[in-house]
Design a protein around this motif. Structure first.
Motif, PDB file in Angstrom:
ATOM      1  N   ALA A 170     -20.182 -52.796 -47.782  1.00  7.55           N
ATOM      2  CA  ALA A 170     -18.949 -53.174 -48.484  1.00  7.55           C
ATOM      3  C   ALA A 170     -19.227 -54.399 -49.351  1.00  7.55           C
ATOM      4  O   ALA A 170     -19.888 -55.344 -48.919  1.00  7.55           O
ATOM      5  CB  ALA A 170     -17.832 -53.482 -47.487  1.00  7.55           C
ATOM      6  N   GLU A 218     -13.821 -54.787 -51.083  1.00  7.46           N
ATOM      7  CA  GLU A 218     -13.861 -53.503 -50.387  1.00  7.46           C
ATOM      8  C   GLU A 218     -13.600 -53.685 -48.897  1.00  7.46           C
ATOM      9  O   GLU A 218     -13.741 -54.778 -48.354  1.00  7.46           O
ATOM     10  CB  GLU A 218     -15.215 -52.816 -50.601  1.00  7.46           C
ATOM     11  N   VAL A 268     -14.123 -51.735 -44.897  1.00  9.28           N
ATOM     12  CA  VAL A 268     -14.762 -50.720 -44.060  1.00  9.28           C
ATOM     13  C   VAL A 268     -14.157 -50.781 -42.662  1.00  9.28           C
ATOM     14  O   VAL A 268     -13.677 -51.819 -42.223  1.00  9.28           O
ATOM     15  CB  VAL A 268     -16.301 -50.899 -43.962  1.00  9.28           C
TER      16      VAL A 268
END
Length: 192
Positions: free
Chosen positions: A156, A160, A162
């Motif tokens: 990531a 972002e 995860v």
């Protein structure tokens, strides 16, 4: 660095070692588990566990997670006294990760622990499996993070997110030379 980007003084390990040790001993005894049995279940030495309970050893993040997983409790059960605000827990440190507890949320089915996390470059941190059903959710703010189960790590970048099951061994590492700054939300289901 806290969530606002301000540097924090570097406190010692999670709470005072003697406080962590006392909580650990009470949880172990409440479950009727011997020191030897818990050490085996957590994958750590009996002498290490005894030292933790007596407050003569400073626990690492990896050791705390191994013990919490073996006891089936969230990490905060070891580092935070009941009724204490989350901000009163000192940072917990591992080989690569430093985590600052920001908040604990409880619902009938689960406990959620929210951490501000920094991952240092050049080191891979291997985290033991947490209790069954535990998941981790990470949002990266700076850097590039490699995390998740060792056989199938996720990557990531800043901005972002995860998620992965954390009831298996998993790891944290940077991709490249930049420190990773992220939020980590750990969801621990309650025993029914």
């Amino acid at each position: 660095m806290d969530a606002g980007g301000t540097s924090r003084a570097a406190p010692g390990p999670a709470s005072e070692p003697s406080e962590v040790g006392e909580r650990l001993r009470r949880l172990r005894e409440a479950r009727g588990v011997s020191l030897s049995a818990l050490a085996r279940a957590a994958g750590i030495g009996k002498a290490t566990l005894s030292g933790l309970e007596h407050g003569t050893r400073n626990p690492t993040l990896e050791t705390l997670y191994a013990v919490a997983g073996a006891l089936g409790v969230p990490l905060t059960a070891l580092v935070l006294a009941p009724g204490d605000p989350p901000g009163s827990a000192a940072d917990v440190r591992g080989a690569a990760v430093t985590a600052t507890l920001l908040e604990v949320f409880s619902e009938p089915q689960a406990t959620f622990e929210l951490f501000w996390m920094r991952v240092q470059p050049g080191v891979v941190q291997h985290s033991p499996a947490h209790a069954p059903g535990v998941t981790e959710h990470i949002t990266v703010h700076r850097g590039v993070l490699r995390t998740g189960p060792g056989e199938a790590p996720l990557v990531a970048r800043a901005g972002e997110h995860v998620s992965f099951r954390a009831d298996v061994p998993h790891e944290y590492a940077t991709v490249g030379p930049e420190e990773v700054v992220a939020n980590l939300l750990i969801r621990s289901p309650r025993a029914l």
